[in-house]
Motif scaffolding. Sequence first.
Motif, PDB file in Angstrom:
ATOM      1  N   THR A  99      -2.338  -0.791   9.631  1.00 21.34           N
ATOM      2  CA  THR A  99      -3.585  -1.286   8.479  1.00 21.34           C
ATOM      3  C   THR A  99      -3.786  -0.004   7.641  1.00 21.34           C
ATOM      4  O   THR A  99      -4.100  -0.359   6.254  1.00 21.34           O
ATOM      5  CB  THR A  99      -4.888  -1.504   9.442  1.00 21.34           C
ATOM      6  N   LEU A 103      -3.663  -1.798   3.935  1.00 24.89           N
ATOM      7  CA  LEU A 103      -5.311  -2.286   3.786  1.00 24.89           C
ATOM      8  C   LEU A 103      -6.288  -0.989   3.585  1.00 24.89           C
ATOM      9  O   LEU A 103      -7.466  -1.256   2.871  1.00 24.89           O
ATOM     10  CB  LEU A 103      -5.909  -3.167   4.609  1.00 24.89           C
ATOM     11  N   THR A 107     -10.939  -0.131   6.732  1.00 22.86           N
ATOM     12  CA  THR A 107     -10.345  -0.859   7.414  1.00 22.86           C
ATOM     13  C   THR A 107      -9.410  -0.801   8.703  1.00 22.86           C
ATOM     14  O   THR A 107      -9.544  -1.068   9.711  1.00 22.86           O
ATOM     15  CB  THR A 107      -9.345  -2.174   6.664  1.00 22.86           C
ATOM     16  N   CYS A 397      -1.461  -7.424   7.122  1.00 22.20           N
ATOM     17  CA  CYS A 397      -0.951  -6.265   6.682  1.00 22.20           C
ATOM     18  C   CYS A 397       0.793  -6.507   6.318  1.00 22.20           C
ATOM     19  O   CYS A 397       1.116  -6.081   5.478  1.00 22.20           O
ATOM     20  CB  CYS A 397      -0.896  -5.477   7.953  1.00 22.20           C
ATOM     21  N   ALA A 400       0.546  -7.797   2.921  1.00 26.93           N
ATOM     22  CA  ALA A 400       0.068  -6.666   1.950  1.00 26.93           C
ATOM     23  C   ALA A 400       1.247  -5.632   1.581  1.00 26.93           C
ATOM     24  O   ALA A 400       1.527  -5.262   0.353  1.00 26.93           O
ATOM     25  CB  ALA A 400      -1.011  -5.917   2.359  1.00 26.93           C
TER      26      ALA A 400
END
Length: 501
Positions: A99, A103, A107, A397, A400
């Motif tokens: 993460t 992100l 987070t 994740c 992303a």
Amino acid sequence: MPRTGPRIKSPDQLVAESGADLEGHGLKRTIGPFQLVCFGIGAIVGTGIFVGLSDTVAEAGPAVIVSFVLAALTCIFTAFSFAELGGAIPVSGSSYSYTYASLGERTAFLVGWCLLLEYGVSVSAVAIGWGQYLNELLEHTIGLRIPDAFAAAPGHGGIVNIPAVVVMLLAAVLLVRGVRESARATAAMAVIKVGILVLFCAVAFTAYQAGNLTPFAPAGIGGIGAGASLAFFSFIGFDAISTAGEEVKNPRRNIPLAILVTIGCVALIYCLVSVAALGAMPWEQVGGKPAALSLIVNHATGSAFGSTVIALGAVVAIASVVLAVMYGQTRILMSMARDGLMPKVFERVSPKTSTPVANTWIVAVVFAVPAAVVPLDVVLDMTVIGTLAVMAVVNICVIALRRSRPDLQRRFRVPLFPVAPLLGVGFSLYLMYGLPLMTWIQFAVFVAVGLVLYSVYGRRRSRLGRAEEAAADGADGSGPAHEEPADDGTPSPAVRAGQAG
């Protein structure tokens, strides 16, 4: 210029800081692929199937088989995501580190905070279930039982659950001795408990009656969904494999392989056990009963010897889960401490044993308290909702990181991208929906506390934040261009990353 977006740490920096492509932060690479699969099985197979099966049956009836399939699907889709991320970023932080790289820091901190539920609180839940089967084993072998006052939580006929505390302290002793010893013990216990579950299926199928599976879904779709939320607890722990990223040989290959093999083996075992169990005995006689597998074996064989074997298997199985899950919690706290988001005591590694000794004892003592005095059902629901939230984030994740770092080396790629991770998010949210309202309220309070802790502690002490502030001061001429060492005298993460490069 001040930062406007989230603080994101690149995968390359995470790997460089941890030394994951080298030897790690004082950690040694001693775990091979077979031991890693055994570690995964050791982290999963335990309280959920030996103790929690009866609660799942009480919700879903014979359709518990479908509940297990739904829970397994959730884990399989998420396992794909863990396999890709574990191979691309082979560090000890697991979901927290993934993460952070995709992100951002806030987070990531909340994910690390929720991992206290998946690992810390779940180890309490697992330890609580250990005492049930320990009493079963003692009664069948030497005719003694630990009094309920000292083997159960308040409100459930007890004062303090001493066996739960004992098994956690024993796991801590083994963990501080060294990862090689822990891996060997976990492998041996995994082989024993899988063998005993296979034996259970063989015995239960001798008493199989198809009529026991009707009516198949007495509580309807709602019961299947509620059962799936409980059944999910039986699969918690497979992601602990990724917390061994710095102690595994050839982690970029072996972590994805071990995750997928482990989930496949466990899903098959659970489906066989649930079919055998409910085919052998009417679900009304199984639902809500403690030590359900022993009860079924006694019914199938007409003697107590079989239940003694099952009780032995459960004692070994649950102890191995405590060991593996506690290991995962200490490694996640170590990664957060390296980033400055947790106190420095959690990142210290003993030069003698190459293990985080103080970290391990803190985890054991702190989470022994809920194990001693909190009922299993309360701990179990909080563990499930925290784990499902983390799994939903991990699937996000993957998406992303594919967009932000398409060039990142990936030994394994999620199939059917982006459909598979989106399904992982969907299944996770569906199982969360099946949890009680009170669990949601408790979880909301828990997350709010995490946000406050990040604001007052984590954000201010973040090493990445300090490095960025130092760089910004140097760029505008208001401060030194070089980066100051961390307050413990060790170079900051960015400096270490530069040295590694």
